[in-house]
Design an enzyme around this catalytic site. Sequence first.
Site, PDB file in Angstrom:
ATOM      1  N   ARG A 158      -9.307 -25.077 -18.624  1.00  0.00           N
ATOM      2  CA  ARG A 158      -9.765 -23.851 -17.981  1.00  0.00           C
ATOM      3  C   ARG A 158      -8.748 -22.755 -18.248  1.00  0.00           C
ATOM      4  O   ARG A 158      -7.542 -23.003 -18.271  1.00  0.00           O
ATOM      5  CB  ARG A 158      -9.943 -24.047 -16.463  1.00  0.00           C
ATOM      6  CG  ARG A 158     -11.130 -24.887 -16.055  1.00  0.00           C
ATOM      7  CD  ARG A 158     -12.449 -24.158 -16.308  1.00  0.00           C
ATOM      8  NE  ARG A 158     -13.593 -24.896 -15.794  1.00  0.00           N
ATOM      9  CZ  ARG A 158     -14.298 -25.785 -16.486  1.00  0.00           C
ATOM     10  NH1 ARG A 158     -13.948 -26.064 -17.737  1.00  0.00           N
ATOM     11  NH2 ARG A 158     -15.335 -26.389 -15.949  1.00  0.00           N
ATOM     12  N   GLU A 198     -13.655 -15.254 -18.652  1.00  0.00           N
ATOM     13  CA  GLU A 198     -14.852 -15.487 -19.475  1.00  0.00           C
ATOM     14  C   GLU A 198     -16.085 -14.835 -18.848  1.00  0.00           C
ATOM     15  O   GLU A 198     -16.236 -14.845 -17.629  1.00  0.00           O
ATOM     16  CB  GLU A 198     -15.101 -16.990 -19.616  1.00  0.00           C
ATOM     17  CG  GLU A 198     -14.038 -17.714 -20.414  1.00  0.00           C
ATOM     18  CD  GLU A 198     -14.363 -19.185 -20.592  1.00  0.00           C
ATOM     19  OE1 GLU A 198     -15.557 -19.562 -20.514  1.00  0.00           O
ATOM     20  OE2 GLU A 198     -13.432 -19.965 -20.790  1.00  0.00           O
ATOM     21  N   HIS A 218     -15.438 -21.228 -25.884  1.00  0.00           N
ATOM     22  CA  HIS A 218     -15.720 -22.274 -24.895  1.00  0.00           C
ATOM     23  C   HIS A 218     -16.779 -23.256 -25.416  1.00  0.00           C
ATOM     24  O   HIS A 218     -17.826 -23.452 -24.800  1.00  0.00           O
ATOM     25  CB  HIS A 218     -16.180 -21.668 -23.569  1.00  0.00           C
ATOM     26  CG  HIS A 218     -15.989 -22.598 -22.406  1.00  0.00           C
ATOM     27  ND1 HIS A 218     -15.731 -22.175 -21.127  1.00  0.00           N
ATOM     28  CD2 HIS A 218     -16.006 -23.954 -22.325  1.00  0.00           C
ATOM     29  CE1 HIS A 218     -15.615 -23.215 -20.314  1.00  0.00           C
ATOM     30  NE2 HIS A 218     -15.780 -24.312 -21.032  1.00  0.00           N
TER      31      HIS A 218
END
Length: 333
Positions: free
Chosen positions: A246, A275, A296
Amino acid sequence: MTTKKKPKVYLTRKLPDAVETRMRELFEAELNIDDVPRTADELAAAMQSAEVLVPTVTDRIDAALIERAGPQLKLIAGFSNGTDHIDVDAAARKGITVTNTPGVLTEDTADMTMALILAVPRRLAEGARVLTDRPGEWAGWSPTWMLGRRLSGKRIGIVGMGRIGTAVARRANAFGLSIHYHNRKRVSPETEDALEATYWDSLDQMLARVDIISINCPSTPGTYHLISARRLALLQPSAFIVNTARGDIIDEPALINILRAGKIAGAGLDVFSNEPAVNPKLIKLANEGKVVLLPHMSSATIEGRIEMGDKVIINIRAFIDGHRPPNRVLPGR
């Protein structure tokens, strides 16, 4: 003869066709065909009528949103491994069960982590761009051009030795890397022996002694900015850092500063602090060959997404049949 009413299930994003088809067969499933992320108000409206909500990692299901849910909503069946985007405690207070899909994405994420571990020291993205962005510039093989770093014989420090961290360690070990790790607790002696892994109870001491750092721990309040400016300063100038966990585990502005100053050798990032926005300074660093950026996608395989959907369906079926879902997330964790 009466037919049992199908539970109303709301999917916040488009899922693989095979998963959506099965959902429609089993439930009264409302699909998101256009795959546009739902706003908080749209999610709240869905939670006023649906009995089961199926959110993804990009949907923030916080306490305020859960408070707006109708009394009929009894299950949040997350289409994700992590649950940091769901306020599990708030859901429990409202009598809502939360589930996730653990274990499914381990191998896929470890594959992509290893890909970045290869790509950053060996300058793969830079080399590819020479041929695509500047055609005709390449003059042929040269003994001193586009030199990277050898992996074999280097030390990798894995931060978070859970399922994914262990899978990364297996891959890294096969590439001749020496395995070091920091975790809340040691893995089994059998795992340590098989991987020839060295455990460090001090994260600071490990970071200062390894060549590659792989971030594989979950995002929790305790891991927020775990890799802080102070800890980034401990890294060797020749070190590389890779993050497929993360974005908020690393202090992103501090990482940008240390990369710009040339105080570490490079980074590979599949996740970001805000994000889907990516800091323009990171993009500039990528163009300069100091960082490899991915959108991602470490868990993005067809097989993985279908397996996630299967787990969501199993969790829903178990719950509506009056059983404990196999992947229930307990509050307080």
